[in-house]
Design an enzyme around this catalytic site. Structure first.
Site, PDB file in Angstrom:
ATOM      1  N   GLU A  41     -13.480 -25.962  -4.573  1.00  0.00           N
ATOM      2  CA  GLU A  41     -13.014 -26.041  -5.994  1.00  0.00           C
ATOM      3  C   GLU A  41     -11.543 -26.522  -5.927  1.00  0.00           C
ATOM      4  O   GLU A  41     -10.764 -26.311  -5.442  1.00  0.00           O
ATOM      5  CB  GLU A  41     -13.225 -24.771  -6.650  1.00  0.00           C
ATOM      6  CG  GLU A  41     -12.908 -24.843  -7.878  1.00  0.00           C
ATOM      7  CD  GLU A  41     -13.100 -23.261  -8.273  1.00  0.00           C
ATOM      8  OE1 GLU A  41     -13.165 -22.887  -9.913  1.00  0.00           O
ATOM      9  OE2 GLU A  41     -13.323 -22.127  -7.726  1.00  0.00           O
ATOM     10  N   LYS A 113     -18.148 -26.606 -14.419  1.00  0.00           N
ATOM     11  CA  LYS A 113     -18.462 -25.340 -14.145  1.00  0.00           C
ATOM     12  C   LYS A 113     -18.836 -24.447 -15.338  1.00  0.00           C
ATOM     13  O   LYS A 113     -18.576 -24.759 -16.613  1.00  0.00           O
ATOM     14  CB  LYS A 113     -17.064 -24.511 -13.678  1.00  0.00           C
ATOM     15  CG  LYS A 113     -16.991 -23.136 -13.186  1.00  0.00           C
ATOM     16  CD  LYS A 113     -15.587 -22.693 -12.696  1.00  0.00           C
ATOM     17  CE  LYS A 113     -15.808 -21.191 -12.025  1.00  0.00           C
ATOM     18  NZ  LYS A 113     -14.298 -21.003 -11.442  1.00  0.00           N
ATOM     19  N   TYR A 119     -10.613 -12.606 -16.418  1.00  0.00           N
ATOM     20  CA  TYR A 119     -10.020 -11.127 -15.911  1.00  0.00           C
ATOM     21  C   TYR A 119      -9.371 -11.345 -14.773  1.00  0.00           C
ATOM     22  O   TYR A 119      -9.225 -12.377 -14.002  1.00  0.00           O
ATOM     23  CB  TYR A 119     -11.321 -10.600 -15.909  1.00  0.00           C
ATOM     24  CG  TYR A 119     -12.221 -11.084 -14.651  1.00  0.00           C
ATOM     25  CD1 TYR A 119     -12.135 -10.919 -13.314  1.00  0.00           C
ATOM     26  CD2 TYR A 119     -13.373 -11.874 -15.114  1.00  0.00           C
ATOM     27  CE1 TYR A 119     -12.914 -11.176 -12.348  1.00  0.00           C
ATOM     28  CE2 TYR A 119     -14.083 -12.463 -13.996  1.00  0.00           C
ATOM     29  CZ  TYR A 119     -14.090 -12.013 -12.599  1.00  0.00           C
ATOM     30  OH  TYR A 119     -14.732 -12.454 -11.675  1.00  0.00           O
ATOM     31  N   CYS A 149     -18.112 -21.784  -7.808  1.00  0.00           N
ATOM     32  CA  CYS A 149     -17.285 -20.403  -7.693  1.00  0.00           C
ATOM     33  C   CYS A 149     -18.051 -19.201  -8.367  1.00  0.00           C
ATOM     34  O   CYS A 149     -19.151 -18.842  -8.056  1.00  0.00           O
ATOM     35  CB  CYS A 149     -15.919 -20.408  -7.960  1.00  0.00           C
ATOM     36  SG  CYS A 149     -14.934 -19.013  -7.075  1.00  0.00           S
ATOM     37  N   GLY A 295      16.567  -6.871   4.635  1.00  0.00           N
ATOM     38  CA  GLY A 295      17.290  -5.687   5.381  1.00  0.00           C
ATOM     39  C   GLY A 295      16.397  -4.880   6.144  1.00  0.00           C
ATOM     40  O   GLY A 295      15.103  -4.795   5.740  1.00  0.00           O
ATOM     41  N   LEU A 296      16.958  -4.386   7.486  1.00  0.00           N
ATOM     42  CA  LEU A 296      16.378  -3.862   8.283  1.00  0.00           C
ATOM     43  C   LEU A 296      16.978  -2.358   8.360  1.00  0.00           C
ATOM     44  O   LEU A 296      18.168  -1.943   8.609  1.00  0.00           O
ATOM     45  CB  LEU A 296      16.511  -4.209   9.711  1.00  0.00           C
ATOM     46  CG  LEU A 296      15.822  -5.340   9.928  1.00  0.00           C
ATOM     47  CD1 LEU A 296      15.780  -5.909  11.525  1.00  0.00           C
ATOM     48  CD2 LEU A 296      14.238  -5.464   9.711  1.00  0.00           C
ATOM     49  N   SER A 297      16.196  -1.400   7.647  1.00  0.00           N
ATOM     50  CA  SER A 297      16.446   0.160   7.447  1.00  0.00           C
ATOM     51  C   SER A 297      16.582   1.016   8.703  1.00  0.00           C
ATOM     52  O   SER A 297      16.931   2.007   8.593  1.00  0.00           O
ATOM     53  CB  SER A 297      16.176   0.620   6.063  1.00  0.00           C
ATOM     54  OG  SER A 297      14.816   0.811   6.354  1.00  0.00           O
ATOM     55  N   ILE A 300       9.822   2.059   8.327  1.00  0.00           N
ATOM     56  CA  ILE A 300       8.601   1.550   8.712  1.00  0.00           C
ATOM     57  C   ILE A 300       8.382   0.202   7.862  1.00  0.00           C
ATOM     58  O   ILE A 300       7.725  -0.722   8.392  1.00  0.00           O
ATOM     59  CB  ILE A 300       7.476   2.555   8.215  1.00  0.00           C
ATOM     60  CG1 ILE A 300       5.946   1.882   9.003  1.00  0.00           C
ATOM     61  CG2 ILE A 300       7.218   2.951   6.970  1.00  0.00           C
ATOM     62  CD1 ILE A 300       6.219   2.180  10.370  1.00  0.00           C
ATOM     63  N   SER A 302      10.146  -2.192   6.332  1.00  0.00           N
ATOM     64  CA  SER A 302      11.129  -3.285   6.962  1.00  0.00           C
ATOM     65  C   SER A 302      10.636  -3.658   8.109  1.00  0.00           C
ATOM     66  O   SER A 302      10.892  -4.801   8.198  1.00  0.00           O
ATOM     67  CB  SER A 302      12.635  -2.841   6.677  1.00  0.00           C
ATOM     68  OG  SER A 302      12.941  -2.028   7.556  1.00  0.00           O
ATOM     69  N   THR A 402      10.801  -5.179   0.824  1.00  0.00           N
ATOM     70  CA  THR A 402      10.015  -4.802   1.642  1.00  0.00           C
ATOM     71  C   THR A 402       9.356  -3.624   1.150  1.00  0.00           C
ATOM     72  O   THR A 402       8.772  -2.692   1.587  1.00  0.00           O
ATOM     73  CB  THR A 402      10.931  -4.415   2.862  1.00  0.00           C
ATOM     74  OG1 THR A 402      12.145  -3.449   2.217  1.00  0.00           O
ATOM     75  CG2 THR A 402      11.783  -5.590   3.575  1.00  0.00           C
ATOM     76  N   GLU A 407       5.335   3.004  -3.496  1.00  0.00           N
ATOM     77  CA  GLU A 407       6.604   3.089  -4.287  1.00  0.00           C
ATOM     78  C   GLU A 407       6.831   2.452  -5.519  1.00  0.00           C
ATOM     79  O   GLU A 407       7.195   2.734  -6.423  1.00  0.00           O
ATOM     80  CB  GLU A 407       7.832   2.659  -3.377  1.00  0.00           C
ATOM     81  CG  GLU A 407       7.659   3.479  -1.942  1.00  0.00           C
ATOM     82  CD  GLU A 407       8.835   2.572  -1.093  1.00  0.00           C
ATOM     83  OE1 GLU A 407       9.165   3.492  -0.021  1.00  0.00           O
ATOM     84  OE2 GLU A 407       9.012   1.547  -1.111  1.00  0.00           O
TER      85      GLU A 407
END
Length: 571
Positions: A41, A113, A119, A149, A295-297, A300, A302, A402, A407
């Site tokens: 499509e 179509k 939605y 589709c 950023g690497l903190s 888990i 990052s 990340t 969160e």
């Protein structure tokens, strides 16, 4: 007869690139003996083109592109593909979403179509007019039930309700057909393979004819398309299925015998490969960046994003940055360094305390010795965000955000800090799924790519002494169950409590947090969609509103009181 299924990865708006790819796949199919090749499509324009469809110049360019494709593919080959076409009627929307059959250098059939989804992430009725009932397409002795589709998704008898009062599948079958052909741009979400299989198997068993399904593959901004193109036999069994998350050309010989296809992919494998594809296509299709940075903190989230980025782009295109503050543990910096070494990426350490101290000193006269609170925590997060954006600007790096869905749902993020970025990789991935991904990444590699300590230590933002996520949130095993039931299944407090046995006050508090943090989510980068209901374009809530669940109880009481008053007056 040999029929080819061309599982393509088009780029939205890249008409010339999409044309070249379509023509190339058509010639490959012809060289392999195919008489008919079927594309997805909207493959000429790419899906979803959104308001490009409102531009007359774009529609004109699409029309010319289709005509050029018809001239460039082998003249003896039938080609089915998807494109927007003009609605020539003076009534209705100006465009159809159409399937076109090309042969001999021209368009020989047009099938609009019928069912236009409006939605979740879909907004097709904004642009397209629903097509009228269509006759079957007769081609070289085949009666083809060609549709697009959504046209096949109104066929589930078990559904409690249906979105449409038409059923294109049954209408086509009633005309007598030899073969169903569905061209799709159906986005991926976890469990989608089995859902499609159930739908198509039911159609085949009901009508006793084979079914070809050709779906787009690739990622376009938030949406990821897994392909999953296949051929079903008249009894519903799958004869052939294309590999997920990659381009493919399948050749179905209608006279050949095939062993039954068995789907062996796991949910976590699908999740991993979808996110990798999402990163790769966002990076390369935008064409604006040299590398990615994050950023690497030592945490888990990052770590998983970094590993996914390396899988998508290679270690030479990934830059990790540790930005320790006085609250960062030595172990976190060590874990970040070890992760970078394991993945072979460029790694920098940029301490943030000089900038944090400068902000505190600058604000001291205004803050007037007020006690520290979340404000000072957020300054640290925002200094990290500024640092990463500086690297992004200077070196043309794409900043990967990340934060995870858990969160983001409850607002446990800092605006203009850890929400900075161009792409939010885990925005639709719950925290418990992040841990599953980490274990899968290590198992797939056969070693601890993500250091074991990252997997085992309690999650923490490390913005104050001894901070743990559980200081502000329930355990993620509890939180994620509540969030999934509310966001994806639209369950309310009483339903969630009844199903889980969780404390009612806790459930109500979590739902309140989700509702009141829409303003944060609206200001975050686009996130890769992998579930049935992601934050972003598929979930639209007002920022300014006064709705809360206490209103429901108040409304119920008022209604009961009004009924009682009416009854008393009547007596």
């Amino acid at each position: 007869m040999k029929i080819a299924l061309a599982q393509l990865n088009p780029i939205v708006g890249d008409l010339q690139g999409n044309r070249r790819k379509i023509v190339d796949f058509a010639h490959q199919a012809y060289r392999q003996g195919a008489e008919l090749v079927i594309f997805p499509e909207m493959c000429v324009a790419g899906y979803p083109p959104q308001d490009l469809l409102d531009m007359p110049a774009f529609i004109e360019a699409v029309a010319h592109t289709v005509e050029t494709i018809a001239l460039e593919v082998p003249r003896e080959l039938g080609v089915i593909l998807g494109a927007p076409i003009r609605n020539e009627s003076p009534v209705g929307k100006r465009l159809f979403n159409a399937a076109l059959l090309l042969e001999g250098g021209r368009i020989v059939a047009r099938v609009p179509k019928r069912l236009l989804p409006t939605y979740d992430v879909f907004d097709e009725y904004r642009y397209f007019e629903p097509g009228p009932p269509q006759p079957v397409v007769e081609w070289r002795g085949l009666r083809i039930g060609l549709h697009i589709c959504e046209d096949m998704w109104n066929n589930e008898d078990w559904a409690p309700y249906h979105l449409y009062d038409e059923n294109p599948i049954d209408e086509l079958a009633a005309q007598g057909i030899d073969l169903f052909v569905n061209i799709s741009a159906s986005p991926f979400s976890l469990g989608k393979h089995d859902e499609r299989s159930r739908i198509i198997e039911g159609i085949c068993r009901e009508h006793g004819v084979p079914f070809i399904y050709v779906n787009q593959v690739g990622a376009n901004t938030e949406l990821i398309f897994d392909g999953d193109s296949r051929v079903h036999a008249p009894d519903g069994s799958i004869l052939l299925c294309a590999p997920s998350f990659q381009e493919a050309l399948l050749i179905w010989d209608t006279e050949a015998d095939y062993a039954p296809y068995v789907h062996r992919r796991t949910e976590i494998e699908d999740l991993h490969d979808a996110l990798v594809l999402g990163i790769r296509d966002y990076f390369y299709k935008t064409g604006a960046f040299e590398k990615v940075v994050l950023g690497l903190s030592g945490g888990i989230d990052s770590a998983v994003v970094c590993a996914l980025a390396v899988a998508a782009l290679g270690p030479e295109r990934v830059v990790g940055v540790a930005m320790p503050s006085k609250y960062s543990s030595p172990e976190s910096v060590e874990d970040a360094r070890q992760l970078a070494e394991n993945l072979g990426i460029t790694f920098h350490i940029i301490p943030i305390m000089p900038a944090v101290d400068a902000f505190r000193e600058m604000l001291r006269p205004v803050f007037d010795d007020l006690p520290e609170d979340v404000t000072e925590e957020n300054i640290q997060a925002r200094v990290r965000g500024v640092t990463l954006m500086a690297l992004s600007n200077k070196f043309r790096y794409l900043l990967l955000s990340t934060g995870n869905k858990s969160e983001m749902a409850v607002g446990y993020v800092t605006l203009y800090g850890d929400t900075n970025g161009g792409l939010a990789v885990l925005a639709d991935v719950y925290k418990t799924q992040v841990y599953r991904l980490a274990r899968y990444i290590n198992a797939r590699a056969g070693r601890y790519v993500i250091p074991e300590r990252i997997l085992t230590k309690p999650p923490s933002a490390e913005l104050r002494p001894g901070q743990k996520d559980t200081d502000s949130l329930p355990p993620y095993e509890v939180l994620d169950v509540i969030l999934q039931r509310y966001i994806e299944h639209r369950e309310e407090v009483d339903e969630i409590v009844a199903a889980t046995g969780f404390d009612r006050a806790l459930v109500a508090d979590i739902l309140r947090r989700v509702d009141r943090n829409e303003y944060k989510r609206r200001q975050t980068p686009p996130g890769l969609r992998v579930t049935g209901k992601a934050f972003g374009i598929g979930r639209r809530l007002p920022i300014v509103m006064r709705w809360n669940r206490a209103v429901l109880e108040e409304v119920r009481r008022n209604h009961t009181a009004a009924l009682q008053t009416q009854s008393e007056r009547a007596s």
